[in-house]
Design a protein around this motif. Structure first.
Motif, PDB file in Angstrom:
ATOM      1  N   LEU A   1      30.473  46.958  52.795  1.00 42.84           N
ATOM      2  CA  LEU A   1      31.242  46.989  51.554  1.00 42.84           C
ATOM      3  C   LEU A   1      32.741  47.046  51.819  1.00 42.84           C
ATOM      4  CD1 LEU A   1      30.989  47.128  48.456  1.00 42.84           C
ATOM      5  CD2 LEU A   1      30.905  49.625  48.671  1.00 42.84           C
ATOM      6  N   GLN A   2      33.139  47.813  52.837  1.00 40.63           N
ATOM      7  CA  GLN A   2      34.561  47.982  53.133  1.00 40.63           C
ATOM      8  C   GLN A   2      35.057  47.109  54.279  1.00 40.63           C
ATOM      9  OE1 GLN A   2      35.623  52.389  51.651  1.00 40.63           O
ATOM     10  NE2 GLN A   2      35.011  52.293  53.774  1.00 40.63           N
ATOM     11  N   GLY A   3      34.137  46.477  55.007  1.00 39.32           N
ATOM     12  CA  GLY A   3      34.541  45.647  56.126  1.00 39.32           C
ATOM     13  C   GLY A   3      35.100  46.441  57.285  1.00 39.32           C
ATOM     14  N   ASP A   4      34.668  47.691  57.453  1.00 40.89           N
ATOM     15  CA  ASP A   4      35.223  48.533  58.510  1.00 40.89           C
ATOM     16  C   ASP A   4      34.230  48.844  59.625  1.00 40.89           C
ATOM     17  OD1 ASP A   4      33.543  50.228  57.158  1.00 40.89           O
ATOM     18  OD2 ASP A   4      35.031  51.803  56.794  1.00 40.89           O
ATOM     19  N   GLY A   5      33.203  47.994  59.779  1.00 38.46           N
ATOM     20  CA  GLY A   5      32.327  48.146  60.937  1.00 38.46           C
ATOM     21  C   GLY A   5      33.085  47.811  62.210  1.00 38.46           C
ATOM     22  N   LEU A   6      32.729  48.468  63.285  1.00 34.13           N
ATOM     23  CA  LEU A   6      33.432  48.249  64.553  1.00 34.13           C
ATOM     24  C   LEU A   6      33.089  46.876  65.141  1.00 34.13           C
ATOM     25  CD1 LEU A   6      33.172  51.686  66.374  1.00 34.13           C
ATOM     26  CD2 LEU A   6      35.236  50.563  65.543  1.00 34.13           C
ATOM     27  N   ARG A   7      34.126  46.247  65.718  1.00 29.48           N
ATOM     28  CA  ARG A   7      33.957  44.937  66.333  1.00 29.48           C
ATOM     29  C   ARG A   7      34.566  44.963  67.723  1.00 29.48           C
ATOM     30  NH1 ARG A   7      37.446  40.227  66.062  1.00 29.48           N
ATOM     31  NH2 ARG A   7      38.782  41.407  64.634  1.00 29.48           N
ATOM     32  N   SER A   8      33.804  44.561  68.714  1.00 32.15           N
ATOM     33  CA  SER A   8      34.339  44.442  70.067  1.00 32.15           C
ATOM     34  C   SER A   8      35.134  43.144  70.178  1.00 32.15           C
ATOM     35  CB  SER A   8      33.212  44.440  71.101  1.00 32.15           C
ATOM     36  OG  SER A   8      32.571  45.694  71.140  1.00 32.15           O
ATOM     37  N   TRP A   9      36.355  43.254  70.689  1.00 34.96           N
ATOM     38  CA  TRP A   9      37.195  42.065  70.834  1.00 34.96           C
ATOM     39  C   TRP A   9      37.883  42.103  72.194  1.00 34.96           C
ATOM     40  CZ3 TRP A   9      42.274  40.746  71.714  1.00 34.96           C
ATOM     41  CH2 TRP A   9      42.625  39.416  71.420  1.00 34.96           C
ATOM     42  N   PRO A  10      37.948  40.972  72.870  1.00 33.20           N
ATOM     43  CA  PRO A  10      37.321  39.677  72.547  1.00 33.20           C
ATOM     44  C   PRO A  10      35.798  39.748  72.685  1.00 33.20           C
ATOM     45  CG  PRO A  10      39.112  39.426  74.134  1.00 33.20           C
ATOM     46  CD  PRO A  10      38.800  40.893  74.066  1.00 33.20           C
ATOM     47  N   GLU A  11      35.134  38.816  72.039  1.00 34.17           N
ATOM     48  CA  GLU A  11      33.678  38.837  72.042  1.00 34.17           C
ATOM     49  C   GLU A  11      33.095  38.232  73.321  1.00 34.17           C
ATOM     50  OE1 GLU A  11      32.475  36.865  68.520  1.00 34.17           O
ATOM     51  OE2 GLU A  11      33.417  38.314  67.162  1.00 34.17           O
ATOM     52  N   ARG A  12      33.758  37.216  73.867  1.00 28.88           N
ATOM     53  CA  ARG A  12      33.226  36.546  75.052  1.00 28.88           C
ATOM     54  C   ARG A  12      33.598  37.318  76.316  1.00 28.88           C
ATOM     55  NH1 ARG A  12      34.394  30.117  73.793  1.00 28.88           N
ATOM     56  NH2 ARG A  12      33.119  30.007  71.880  1.00 28.88           N
ATOM     57  N   PRO A  13      32.662  37.405  77.267  1.00 25.87           N
ATOM     58  CA  PRO A  13      32.919  38.190  78.492  1.00 25.87           C
ATOM     59  C   PRO A  13      34.154  37.727  79.263  1.00 25.87           C
ATOM     60  CG  PRO A  13      30.581  37.697  78.290  1.00 25.87           C
ATOM     61  CD  PRO A  13      31.274  36.921  77.209  1.00 25.87           C
ATOM     62  N   LEU A  14      34.323  36.412  79.400  1.00 26.25           N
ATOM     63  CA  LEU A  14      35.467  35.916  80.173  1.00 26.25           C
ATOM     64  C   LEU A  14      36.783  36.345  79.533  1.00 26.25           C
ATOM     65  CD1 LEU A  14      36.695  34.236  82.435  1.00 26.25           C
ATOM     66  CD2 LEU A  14      36.437  32.199  80.991  1.00 26.25           C
ATOM     67  N   GLN A  15      36.856  36.244  78.232  1.00 23.09           N
ATOM     68  CA  GLN A  15      38.088  36.627  77.542  1.00 23.09           C
ATOM     69  C   GLN A  15      38.340  38.128  77.644  1.00 23.09           C
ATOM     70  OE1 GLN A  15      37.247  35.063  73.648  1.00 23.09           O
ATOM     71  NE2 GLN A  15      37.988  32.999  74.148  1.00 23.09           N
ATOM     72  N   ARG A  16      37.265  38.917  77.580  1.00 25.69           N
ATOM     73  CA  ARG A  16      37.438  40.363  77.737  1.00 25.69           C
ATOM     74  C   ARG A  16      37.945  40.708  79.135  1.00 25.69           C
ATOM     75  NH1 ARG A  16      35.409  43.809  74.104  1.00 25.69           N
ATOM     76  NH2 ARG A  16      34.997  45.434  75.641  1.00 25.69           N
ATOM     77  N   GLY A  17      37.408  40.008  80.132  1.00 29.04           N
ATOM     78  CA  GLY A  17      37.868  40.246  81.491  1.00 29.04           C
ATOM     79  C   GLY A  17      39.330  39.890  81.665  1.00 29.04           C
ATOM     80  N   LEU A  18      39.751  38.762  81.103  1.00 36.25           N
ATOM     81  CA  LEU A  18      41.154  38.348  81.215  1.00 36.25           C
ATOM     82  C   LEU A  18      42.070  39.323  80.493  1.00 36.25           C
ATOM     83  CD1 LEU A  18      40.804  34.481  80.729  1.00 36.25           C
ATOM     84  CD2 LEU A  18      41.247  35.725  82.849  1.00 36.25           C
ATOM     85  N   LEU A  19      41.636  39.816  79.335  1.00 33.13           N
ATOM     86  CA  LEU A  19      42.450  40.790  78.608  1.00 33.13           C
ATOM     87  C   LEU A  19      42.606  42.082  79.411  1.00 33.13           C
ATOM     88  CD1 LEU A  19      43.960  41.570  76.018  1.00 33.13           C
ATOM     89  CD2 LEU A  19      41.786  42.411  75.094  1.00 33.13           C
ATOM     90  N   ALA A  20      41.533  42.498  80.080  1.00 30.20           N
ATOM     91  CA  ALA A  20      41.607  43.712  80.896  1.00 30.20           C
ATOM     92  C   ALA A  20      42.549  43.521  82.080  1.00 30.20           C
ATOM     93  CB  ALA A  20      40.210  44.095  81.395  1.00 30.20           C
ATOM     94  N   MET A  21      42.613  42.289  82.617  1.00 30.39           N
ATOM     95  CA  MET A  21      43.465  42.025  83.777  1.00 30.39           C
ATOM     96  C   MET A  21      44.942  41.926  83.411  1.00 30.39           C
ATOM     97  SD  MET A  21      41.171  39.144  85.752  1.00 30.39           S
ATOM     98  CE  MET A  21      42.450  38.886  86.991  1.00 30.39           C
ATOM     99  N   LEU A  22      45.237  41.554  82.163  1.00 33.73           N
ATOM    100  CA  LEU A  22      46.618  41.256  81.788  1.00 33.73           C
ATOM    101  C   LEU A  22      47.591  42.389  82.078  1.00 33.73           C
ATOM    102  CD1 LEU A  22      48.621  39.304  80.511  1.00 33.73           C
ATOM    103  CD2 LEU A  22      47.970  40.202  78.266  1.00 33.73           C
ATOM    104  N   PRO A  23      47.368  43.630  81.584  1.00 38.09           N
ATOM    105  CA  PRO A  23      48.338  44.686  81.885  1.00 38.09           C
ATOM    106  C   PRO A  23      48.415  45.026  83.366  1.00 38.09           C
ATOM    107  CG  PRO A  23      46.397  45.609  80.831  1.00 38.09           C
ATOM    108  CD  PRO A  23      46.271  44.120  80.733  1.00 38.09           C
TER     109      PRO A  23
END
Length: 625
Positions: A305-327
């Motif tokens: 109803l409120q659209g506040d369910g938790l969402r993991s981002w990025p959804e794809r594993p490769l993108q999540r790995g790259l985001l973790a490496m960036l900092p």
């Protein structure tokens, strides 16, 4: 340069490992990460659930109310129809019909009953018909629950639907059935939205998709989910009781319901009916403790109803790995570009603070779960790496400084110098310090060298010289001086470098050292006479003032030494001892510094080579050591 390259390589390896572990986390890591998410949920604390979702709870108080009526003695007032069968579950289905009728008086938008009415009622067909009639009276507002069950026998394994009884299903109408199945959370997995069960499990076995009960009741209320439920996790609002809740018996009792203070909450609300507490089963483990099935259904409905369910981002594993490496790559690159442990640890601290801040903002405000555990831990590891590198570099520098200074000064002085490595490095680069320079030279030693060389007594000659120099070094060290260099049989020592005790103290120590050197030579001569060796004699000159102190020489050979006029003057004073009739001479500056504690005697002006006529001083008597 090699250290910088090694540090860059190590930083890159840490970043690569963090990217891989974030993209493909092993099961133990998923458990830890889920624990971190649960901690953040608890840290955020309880949130108010939307008022548009109201629970009608079949709770302990409702069952106790039914038990109270059932326990009345014979002859008492008859049990009111609304209370019949309330004391235990399952209830007669007619009681749910009574609930629907009472709720209808308050005009809800839709009602979902979180109870699966599978098969005929145990109370008979009339019981089913009573509930079916109440459902029809609500005019398409009621949603019933169904359950997908796993079927196993010797010849078949599959899924089977357990729908409501036919009279109830027909009364509710099309699209009025919602399944109650959910995928379990825990063991490193989040609590997915109930829609995920249909998207994953039913689609996997080729079954037709089924709406979850939360989605079906929203549609019956004229509302739609504001999120992609299949891609969301449940975002909990708090412990059991976080939603507006009314005990079922307070709705069933007509008199009480007519003036109930919470009756107005039902208007246009999504109403969820079902058992809670001990009657609702063991419950589901969540960050806020165990939640009943009804509270879980309310959470899923409210998230949609409120659209506040938790969402993991990025959804794809490769993108999540790259985001973790960036900092990590950013910090590693900046750390290599500019050295210094303060800068590097500052980078790590800033990046970690930013990552925590962004992750918290995304979680709290945007309901987005960013990779945090692995990249955060990797940043801490980088901090340890940079701190360890700085420690090793400092230890290496300390060892280098120690090796450098130990060639020139006593170990105790080295320890004092190394208490401040930056200051020690500054001394090596060059400083101007007030010192007293001491020169000691043996008289007639050149002639003695020639005579012994002609007689083949070279080893004897070297052994006697080394014994003499060794004794002089001990005396100099004992008086806090620093042996600067040996020039043949001459010894140059400095008092006040690399660290000093004050000009007066250093000058006094230097003069006392000269006296002690003369006495040490007398003792050596006594021993040598007994060995039938020629005795030696020395002259000592001292001069005090400012000199330049530092490590001087070529890259292939460096020496820590002093340079300046006072060095030359001390050497000239030693040379005058051959003509002035005194074995110990010093300049006016030294005399002024020591005259308060030592018996100074002026010898008048003497011609000093290259410096003109200068006043020369000695001691009128030798002080006791």
């Amino acid at each position: 340069m090699r250290r910088a390259h090694a540090l860059a390589l190590a930083s890159g390896l840490v970043a690569a490992a963090a990217g891989w572990l974030t993209a493909r986390p092993p099961q133990p890591l998923r458990v830890v990460e889920r624990g971190l998410e649960d901690q953040l949920v608890r840290l955020r604390g309880r949130r108010a659930g939307p008022q548009a979702v109201v629970l009608i709870a079949i709770d302990d108080s409702t069952l106790q109310q039914g038990a109270w009526f059932a326990d009345q003695p014979q002859g008492a007032a008859a049990i009111p129809p609304w209370a019949e069968g309330l004391s235990t579950l399952p209830w007669p289905r007619a009681r749910y019909g009574d609930l629907l009728d009472r709720l209808g008086e308050a005009s809800p938008a839709a009602v979902a009953i979180n109870v699966v009415f599978e098969g005929r009622s145990g109370e008979g067909d009339a019981d089913d018909q009573a509930l079916a009639a109440a459902i029809r009276r609500r005019g398409g507002q009621v949603v019933l629950a169904a359950e997908v069950m796993e079927v196993r026998d010797t010849s078949y394994v599959g899924l089977s639907m357990a729908p409501p009884a036919d009279p109830l299903r027909l009364a509710a109408g099309p699209d009025a059935i919602g399944i109650t199945n959910t995928l379990p959370g825990g063991h490193g997995e989040a609590h997915p939205h109930p829609r995920t069960y249909s998207e994953r499990v039913l689609a996997l076995v080729g079954a037709s998709p089924q709406k979850p009960l939360s989605e079906a009741v929203l549609e019956r209320s004229g509302r739609r989910s504001r999120q992609d439920d299949a891609q969301r996790q449940l975002s909990f609002y708090g412990p059991e009781g976080s939603f507006e809740r009314i005990p079922a018996w307070e709705v069933l009792d007509p008199e009480r319901w007519r003036n109930h203070p919470k009756r107005s909450l039902i208007r246009d609300a999504v109403v969820l009916v079902g058992p809670v507490g001990a009657q609702g089963g063991a419950g589901t483990a969540t960050p806020f403790g165990s939640l009943s099935g009804l509270e879980m259904l309310a959470t899923a409905t409210a998230n949609s109803l409120q659209g506040d369910g938790l969402r993991s981002w990025p959804e794809r594993p490769l993108q999540r790995g790259l985001l973790a490496m960036l900092p990590l790559l950013l910090v590693g690159g900046l750390a290599v570009v500019r050295g210094g442990v303060s800068w590097r640890l500052g980078l790590v601290g800033t990046a970690l603070a930013l990552q925590l801040g962004v992750a918290w903002f995304s979680f709290d405000r945007l309901a987005v779960w960013l990779p945090l555990l692995v990249p955060g831990s990797a940043l801490v590891l980088l901090g340890v790496l940079y701190g360890g590198d700085a420690y090793l570099a400092e230890e290496g520098e300390r060892r280098r400084l120690r090796r450098t200074f130990e060639r020139y000064v006593a170990p105790s002085v080295v320890a004092e110098i190394l208490s401040d490595p930056a200051e020690a490095e500054g001394i090596l680069r060059g400083r101007q310090l007030p010192v007293t320079v001491l020169f000691s030279d043996l008289k007639g030693f050149t002639q003695l060298t020639k005579a012994r060389s002609s007689r083949g007594q070279i080893e004897l000659h070297v052994r006697q010289l080394n014994r003499y120099l060794g004794e002089m070094v001990e005396v100099i060290n004992a008086h806090g001086g620093t042996v600067d260099k040996f020039i043949g049989d001459a010894v140059m020592a400095v008092f006040g470098s690399p660290i000093g005790r004050g000009p007066e103290a250093e000058a006094t120590a230097a003069v006392r050292c000269a006296v002690a050197m003369r006495r040490a030579l007398q003792r050596l001569n006594g021993a040598w006479r007994a060995e039938e060796l020629e005795p030696l004699d020395s002259g000592i000159g001292l001069a005090s003032g400012e000199v330049i102190v530092g490590q001087i020489g070529s890259p292939r050979r460096m020496e820590f030494t002093v340079i300046g006029d006072k060095v030359n003057l001390a050497s000239r004073m030693e040379g005058l001892t051959r003509t002035a009739g005194a074995p110990l001479l010093f300049d006016a500056a030294t005399a002024e510094l020591v005259q308060a504690v030592l018996p100074v005697q002026a010898l008048g002006e003497q011609a000093v080579k290259g410096m003109g006529a200068l006043p020369v001083f000695t001691l009128s008597s030798l002080p006791q050591s």
